[in-house]
Each structure stands twice: as C-alpha cells, then as structure tokens.
Write an enzyme that holds these catalytic residues in place. Structure first.
Site, short mmCIF file in Angstrom:
data_model
loop_
_atom_site.label_atom_id
_atom_site.label_comp_id
_atom_site.label_asym_id
_atom_site.label_seq_id
_atom_site.Cartn_x
_atom_site.Cartn_y
_atom_site.Cartn_z
N LYS A 1 26.88 -5.66 13.41
CA LYS A 1 26.68 -4.21 13.45
C LYS A 1 26.21 -3.74 14.83
O LYS A 1 26.41 -2.59 15.20
CB LYS A 1 25.70 -3.78 12.36
CG LYS A 1 26.31 -3.96 10.96
CD LYS A 1 25.49 -3.32 9.88
CE LYS A 1 26.25 -3.26 8.56
NZ LYS A 1 26.44 -4.60 7.94
C1 LIG Z 1 27.33 -4.96 6.95
C2 LIG Z 1 27.65 -6.39 6.81
C3 LIG Z 1 28.84 -6.83 6.19
C4 LIG Z 1 29.83 -5.88 5.55
O1 LIG Z 1 30.49 -5.06 6.48
P1 LIG Z 1 31.22 -3.72 6.03
O2 LIG Z 1 31.66 -3.08 7.27
O3 LIG Z 1 30.18 -2.92 5.28
O4 LIG Z 1 32.34 -4.11 5.14
C5 LIG Z 1 29.10 -8.19 6.16
N1 LIG Z 1 28.23 -9.08 6.68
C6 LIG Z 1 27.09 -8.71 7.28
C7 LIG Z 1 26.18 -9.74 7.81
C8 LIG Z 1 26.76 -7.36 7.36
O5 LIG Z 1 25.59 -6.98 7.95
#
Ligand SMILES: *Cc1c(COP(=O)(O)O)cnc(C)c1O
Length: 473
Positions: A113
């Site tokens: 993220k």
């Molecule tokens: C947010 C997240 C996901 C999922 O991603 P999306 O974009 O919501 O599908 C998967 N793995 C981790 C570690 C995350 O923080």
C-alpha cells in the site's frame, strides 16, 4: 483526460477535481473516459526506463492538469531509494524458472500500500497548495483501518502541510506490529482513535460521518480509502515493471497472481492489460472470505455481512464488500450506466446480484481473470513449502496468492506472484507455519519500546464527530 461516474451521473471531471473526492455525487466511482492504448513503440521504450520514469510515462497519460515538470517532480520525489530501500523500488525475485515474487513491500510500512499512498500524500499536498479560490487550503482525512491501510496512510501524510489525518482502528484487534507502527507516530497532524469495537464498527462510523454533508463540508473531510482513483493508477505501474523484468520481448505473455480484498490491486492489473500489456491471466486469490471467487465462478455477487465475515490469518483480505469491484463491472457490462444502476439497486435491496445467465458473464474470460480461494491450512502449507523449496519467506497474504497462482500456473507462461506484505508484519502465522520468527527490518527494531499515542473512544458517532470537530483545521 476526464473522469466519469460508473453510475452515469454528473459531468466529466479533470483529475485534480476527483483527486480529493471519494465517491462521485451519484454514488458511483470515478473512472477515466477511456483507457489509453499503448503503441508498440511506446511499450518498447518503457522497457528500459527506471521506475520513476516508467511511473511518469504511465501517469501522465491520465493526469493532464498538473504541469508536466511538477508531476515529474512529485513522482521522482516519491520513488526514491530513501523511501523504498533500493534504486529499483520494486524487485523481481526469482524462485525458479518462470516463477517469481514481485517485491512490492519495501516501503516504510512493509506492505504494498506504500507504493500508492506515498504518491497520494505528495499529490494531496500539491493539490491543496496549488488550488485557487475556495479549494485552497486544508484537508482533514478520516479513515478506518484493520491494520495495513492506516499505517501506510499515516506514514504517507505525516508532517504534510495542510493535512490532518484521523484514523479509526479497532482497539485490541491488530497485530502488535501493526499497532506499534501506527500508535508510536508522534507527528502533530496524526490522530489515532482506537474504537471499542470491530473494524466494521470503525467503517460504519466513517460512513455515517460522511453521510452528514454539512459536517463533512464544514470540516473539509476527505478520504484515502482504496476507491481513490490515484491509488489504483499508481498501482498499474508495477505490473509493467514486473512484466519487463520477467520477459525479454513484448511478444511474450506473463500471468500475475494477486491476493485480493477490496479489488484495488487486481483492478490495476486489469487496467494495465487493457492498455496493452501482454498479460495472459490475472489470477485472483481470496482467503476464506471468498465473495469474489464466488462471483468469478458463479456470476453471483453476494457480499457477506456481520458474523459471516470470517476472521482469518490473512486479515487484510477479510473484506465483505470489495469497493473497487464496481469499476470492473462497469467495463464488463460495456459501460452501460443504467445496467449498473439496476445491479447496484439489486445489491441494496436483495443483498446480491446475479449475472450468471447474461452475456456479461460470458465476457469474463476475455478480461483475463481466473479465481481461486485458500484456507488457513493452505496458507501455512505454502509458507512452509516456499521456505523449504526456495529459501524464501512469504507473508500470509502473499501465500494466498502463491497458493492459487500455482493451481492456475501454465507451462511456459511466467507466473509473477505479488508480494503484498513482508512476513515481519505477521509473525504469529509465520511461527505457526515454520516455527521461527521472521526477521525484523532494522528500522523497526526499536518500535516495540517506543511510547504509544492514541485516544480511546466508544462506538458512538456523535462522540467521534465532537472529537474531530475539536481537532480539525
Ligand atoms: C490491502 C492488502 C491486500 C488486498 O489488496 P486490495 O487492493 O484490497 O485487493 C492484500 N494483502 C495485503 C498485505 C494488504 O495490505
């Protein structure tokens, strides 16, 4: 480039107008009027670019209301060795021939993220500083987190001029690491609010506060949640980056395995594919909360509610409603806004919609998506086997991607599994799988000893509004 709503309302808007918005006024999500298709020579030129050059080449196709030199500076300030640990920003790690991990988690909070939120923080600051008239000034961001989003957003916004961030998190329900990461931040523009309740309670509060238009307006409230278009856009870049590292010529195809919750990450892959990146399959991986796997295999989309949402060992994928999914469906139904209104009113009234009998369902294979799910036992087995076979340690979310990815793997098509977090964030599950503690990056060695700073509040919307009102710009 202009942006339109998936529900067909309003007039097309430029990028800077939608950057700070959450939903479109008609309740839909913003999407570009069209996805630019790359020419063969453009794709070829991208192969030798550095990460920030590549990001600029792609983002400038979607952002034409920030002067080129400014956009370039924002991007080059974001994707640096200081923030992401290496000049490459994202690394492609080879496990064996035609099997790779794409290292997306080298940023400040050890999850993918950061790649989008670090950019968003700088874009927000720029937009607030450069806007004229009534848009100029300040933004108070209100969000809810179950762990990863909150810390990534706070690290992205800390110390930024004109921005304050109010993050609701469920008291006592995050991993020690996640809690320490957020609550030890001492920046004056960060407000951590621990709610005596669940993540769903936190999200409900955010929703209710946002429903009060007057309050929202008076306090310049904004959002950083995963429906933000700029986040999706930033994520398309690493699909290109990974593709170029895993192939030698643009005639080759690859597949990506993507652990999925809110459908943000995999949507970015769909967009890269639409722009002409030769992706064979986008392998959608869910955990026990398999709402999306169910949709892609049966045509029925039925978000779970309340206790139906399982608490799993890949918690960042414990999502009931995949907020970005609407953007995918919009293109699946041929951008028919009236059909979108019908599907989403079915969803509101009956808690589900069903496209199984329609030509839309038959179009899914052409979008490249195949889907699967995995369980706690699969997750542990994959962490163990990847460790034994390749000497690599993957986090529980990445393990879900690898599990489903390997099931759909095809000979001679390179498979790139997205590494969405580092194992250090989820030490309990790693210990359960292989009996040892994951390494903690040097910058986090002291985290456990730092003082925490947060406010505990009850699950009460008025109380939280009062708190926000007393601390906003
Ligand atoms: C947010 C997240 C996901 C999922 O991603 P999306 O974009 O919501 O599908 C998967 N793995 C981790 C570690 C995350 O923080």
């Amino acid at each position: 480039m202009r942006y339109i709503s998936t529900r067909g309302g309003g007039i097309p808007q430029p990028f800077l107008k939608i950057l700070l918005e959450g939903l479109a006024p008609d309740g839909g999500l913003y999407v570009p009027e069209e996805y630019p298709k790359l020419l063969a020579e453009e794709l070829e030129a991208m192969r030798s670019m550095t990460y920030p050059e590549l990001a600029f080449a792609i983002l400038s196709k979607y952002i034409d209301d920030i002067p080129s030199a400014d956009l370039r500076k924002i991007i080059f300030d974001t994707y640096t060795k200081e923030i992401f640990g290496s000049e490459t920003i994202v690394s492609l790690k080879k496990l064996e021939d035609n099997l790779y991990l794409l290292g997306l988690s080298e940023g400040p909070t050890l999850a993918f993220k950061d790649i989008a939120l670090q950019l968003l923080g700088r874009l927000f600051e720029y937009a607030l500083a450069s806007a004229g008239g009534k848009d100029k000034g300040t933004l108070n961001i209100l969000g809810a987190t179950s762990g990863d989003t909150g810390s990534a957003a706070e690290y992205a916004m800390r110390g930024r001029a004109g921005i304050r961030i109010f993050m609701l998190s469920p008291l006592g329900r995050m991993s020690d690491f996640q809690r320490k990461q957020m609550y030890t931040l001492q920046d004056k523009n960060i407000f951590n609010i621990a709610i005596k309740g669940t993540f769903d309670d936190c999200q409900d509060i955010v929703k209710k506060v946002n429903e009060d238009g007057e309050f929202k307006h008076a306090h310049h409230l904004g959002a950083v949640n995963s429906i933000n278009w700029a986040r999706i856009l930033a994520q398309t870049v690493y699909y290109f980056w990974g593709y170029f590292r895993a192939t030698r010529a643009n005639t080759e195809h690859v597949s990506f395995a993507v652990p999925t919750g809110n459908f943000g990450d995999i949507l970015a892959g769909c967009i890269a594919r639409r722009m002409g990146l030769p992706i064979k399959h986008l392998i959608l991986a869910t955990n026990e909360n398999n709402v999306l796997e169910e949709f892609f295999t049966t045509g029925v989309y039925r978000p779970r509610t309340g206790a139906e949402v399982a608490v799993t060992s890949s918690p960042s994928m414990d999502i009931s409603k995949a907020s970005n999914f609407e953007r995918y469906v919009f293109d699946l139904v041929g951008r028919d806004a009236s059909r979108m209104q019908k599907l989403w009113s079915d969803l509101a009234e009956k808690g589900a919609f069903d496209i199984s009998g329609s030509p839309d369902f038959a179009r899914i294979p052409a979008t490249g998506i195949v889907a699967g799910r995995s369980t706690h036992a699969d997750r542990l087995a994959t962490i163990r086997s990847v460790h034994e076979k390749y000497g690599a340690l993957v986090d529980p979310h990445t393990a879900d991607g690898v599990t489903t990815g390997l099931k759909h793997r095809e000979d001679s098509v390179p498979l790139i599994c997205l590494e969405t977090a580092l194992p250090a964030k989820f030490a309990d599950t790693i210990r359960e799988a292989i009996g040892i503690n994951p390494d903690l990056p040097a910058s986090f060695q002291t985290l456990a000893t730092l003082p925490e700073r947060f406010e505990i509040l009850a699950t009460n919307v008025d109380l939280i509004k009062k708190y926000i009102a007393a601390h906003t710009y």
